[in-house]
Each structure stands twice: as C-alpha cells, then as structure tokens.
Write a protein that holds these residues in place. Structure first.
Motif, PDB file in Angstrom:
ATOM      1  N   UNK A  71       2.045  -5.124   4.966  1.00 46.58           N
ATOM      2  CA  UNK A  71       1.106  -5.258   3.766  1.00 46.58           C
ATOM      3  C   UNK A  71       1.578  -4.388   2.651  1.00 46.58           C
ATOM      4  N   UNK A  72       1.498  -5.084   1.271  1.00 39.77           N
ATOM      5  CA  UNK A  72       1.936  -4.197   0.281  1.00 39.77           C
ATOM      6  C   UNK A  72       0.718  -3.746  -0.714  1.00 39.77           C
ATOM      7  N   UNK A  73       0.526  -2.541  -0.859  1.00 41.65           N
ATOM      8  CA  UNK A  73      -0.438  -1.870  -1.608  1.00 41.65           C
ATOM      9  C   UNK A  73      -0.004  -1.414  -2.996  1.00 41.65           C
ATOM     10  N   UNK A  74      -1.011  -1.018  -3.815  1.00 46.33           N
ATOM     11  CA  UNK A  74      -0.781  -0.191  -4.874  1.00 46.33           C
ATOM     12  C   UNK A  74      -0.106   1.103  -4.551  1.00 46.33           C
ATOM     13  N   UNK A  77      -2.153   3.270  -2.180  1.00 45.30           N
ATOM     14  CA  UNK A  77      -2.544   2.751  -0.832  1.00 45.30           C
ATOM     15  C   UNK A  77      -3.903   2.251  -0.779  1.00 45.30           C
ATOM     16  N   UNK A  78      -4.650   2.090  -2.018  1.00 49.66           N
ATOM     17  CA  UNK A  78      -5.890   1.731  -1.846  1.00 49.66           C
ATOM     18  C   UNK A  78      -6.425   0.089  -2.167  1.00 49.66           C
ATOM     19  N   UNK A  79      -5.440  -0.327  -2.797  1.00 52.24           N
ATOM     20  CA  UNK A  79      -5.683  -1.868  -3.100  1.00 52.24           C
ATOM     21  C   UNK A  79      -4.498  -2.860  -2.422  1.00 52.24           C
ATOM     22  N   UNK A  80      -5.138  -3.474  -1.505  1.00 51.17           N
ATOM     23  CA  UNK A  80      -3.930  -4.610  -0.813  1.00 51.17           C
ATOM     24  C   UNK A  80      -3.836  -5.807  -1.848  1.00 51.17           C
ATOM     25  N   UNK A  81      -2.515  -5.953  -2.115  1.00 46.28           N
ATOM     26  CA  UNK A  81      -1.940  -6.687  -3.167  1.00 46.28           C
ATOM     27  C   UNK A  81      -1.522  -7.963  -2.342  1.00 46.28           C
ATOM     28  N   UNK A  82      -0.734  -8.065  -1.257  1.00 45.83           N
ATOM     29  CA  UNK A  82      -0.256  -9.055  -0.436  1.00 45.83           C
ATOM     30  C   UNK A  82       0.216  -8.627   1.136  1.00 45.83           C
ATOM     31  N   UNK A 111       5.074   1.009  -5.165  1.00 47.82           N
ATOM     32  CA  UNK A 111       4.111   0.440  -4.336  1.00 47.82           C
ATOM     33  C   UNK A 111       4.192   1.071  -3.071  1.00 47.82           C
ATOM     34  N   UNK A 112       3.089   0.780  -2.219  1.00 50.78           N
ATOM     35  CA  UNK A 112       3.112   1.343  -0.954  1.00 50.78           C
ATOM     36  C   UNK A 112       3.104   0.056   0.170  1.00 50.78           C
ATOM     37  N   UNK A 113       4.134   0.255   1.210  1.00 48.75           N
ATOM     38  CA  UNK A 113       4.213  -0.817   2.255  1.00 48.75           C
ATOM     39  C   UNK A 113       3.492  -0.229   3.513  1.00 48.75           C
ATOM     40  N   UNK A 114       2.908  -0.836   4.017  1.00 46.88           N
ATOM     41  CA  UNK A 114       2.282  -0.526   5.601  1.00 46.88           C
ATOM     42  C   UNK A 114       2.902  -1.523   6.472  1.00 46.88           C
ATOM     43  N   UNK A 115       3.891  -1.014   7.733  1.00 49.04           N
ATOM     44  CA  UNK A 115       4.338  -1.966   8.235  1.00 49.04           C
ATOM     45  C   UNK A 115       3.837  -1.557   9.921  1.00 49.04           C
ATOM     46  N   UNK A 116       3.440  -2.649  10.419  1.00 52.07           N
ATOM     47  CA  UNK A 116       2.811  -2.370  11.641  1.00 52.07           C
ATOM     48  C   UNK A 116       3.645  -2.729  12.732  1.00 52.07           C
TER      49      UNK A 116
END
Length: 167
Positions: A71-74, A77-82, A111-116
């Motif tokens: 997931x790509x966030x601002x 890390x509060x707004x999901x962009x894609x 940007x902030x990436x969250x990798x699961x």
C-alpha cells in the motif's frame, strides 16, 4: 505513442506491465490461436515508483513475494493513495507483474509504503527521485526493493486439533 493500436481476434487476457523498463506501462495481450501482442507505450514520464519485493523464503513469504500486498500512503501514512498485489495469476495465460508500478507521483515527495509480508508489516519511507535498485550490472532508477525481515524470535509451532467432544 501508437494511437488506435489494436489486438484483434480472440483475446484471453491483457496486463499492464513496464515491458521495456522505461517507466511507462505497456499493454501485453494474450490471444488464442495466434501470436500474442505487445502494445508499447512510448510516452516519456518520470512520475512513478516501481517496487520490487523479496520474501525471506522458507517459513516466511516466498522469495518472489507473490501474493504480498503493498500500500502507498502519503508521507504521514494517513491517506491511502494506491494498493498493488505482487504477481497474482489472472485470466487465461496471464499474471500480474512481479514489479509493482505506482504512477502519477511527485518525484520529490516522500511517501510511505506498507508491505504486508507473512512475518508482519514493514513500513518504509521513499522519495521516488532518490530510489534505485541494482540487479546484476543494471541500476534501475525510481525502483525500491523491500526485503522481508522475519522476526528474530519467531518459532514455528505445530499442533493437532482434537474434537473436545470425542473421548
């Protein structure tokens, strides 16, 4: 750019992929009974980020990262962009690419990436203009590689469930 390009016939699947590694998405189409078609996108755009996932293997995420959600966030890390998922099979003869593409980004914004991963979520900050990945002798600009870091003290426990109503 080739306008009005077509892939006629009995098409099975189409996938967007950066086939020529120039930063824009090309369109690959699989067809029945004839050759497949690659519609090359020749625009010149640097407003993107590619993400390559490497799983730890063994009892963690597979080495190719297939099935991993990114997931790509601002920056906060509060707004999901894609959101993208690594290499999911689809259609007849097609699959999503292993390298994820996030377009429409400002190259100088962080940007902030969250990798699961299977071992847990990793959070990474990235500025596309400063990201690069080297594979062999080739350095790919605007590509970030995220490698799974499994938990140090993770222990795999195996158990057998029993029916509590059975003696």
């Amino acid at each position: 750019m080739n306008e009005n390009a077509a892939a006629t016939g009995n098409n099975h699947d189409g996938v967007f992929v950066d086939y020529d590694n120039d930063g824009d998405l090309d369109h690959a189409v699989t067809r029945q009974g004839t050759t497949n078609v690659l519609l090359r996108n020749s625009t010149n755009n640097t407003n993107y980020l590619k993400v390559r996932i490497i799983g730890a293997g063994d009892d963690a995420t597979n080495r190719a990262g297939i099935g991993t959600r990114v997931e790509l966030y601002n920056a906060a890390g509060t707004t999901l962009l894609a959101r993208r998922d690594v290499g999911m099979a689809r259609g007849f003869g097609g699959s999503e690419p292993l390298w994820l593409h996030f377009g429409g980004l400002n190259q100088n914004t962080t940007y902030t990436l969250k990798v699961y991963f299977l071992s847990g979520t990793q959070t990474v900050s990235v500025t596309p203009a400063t990201a690069s990945t080297t594979i062999g002798a080739t350095t790919i600009q605007r590509m970030l590689t995220v490698t799974e870091q499994p938990a140090e003290d993770m222990e795999i426990i195996r158990w057998v469930e029993v029916d509590p109503l059975q003696p």
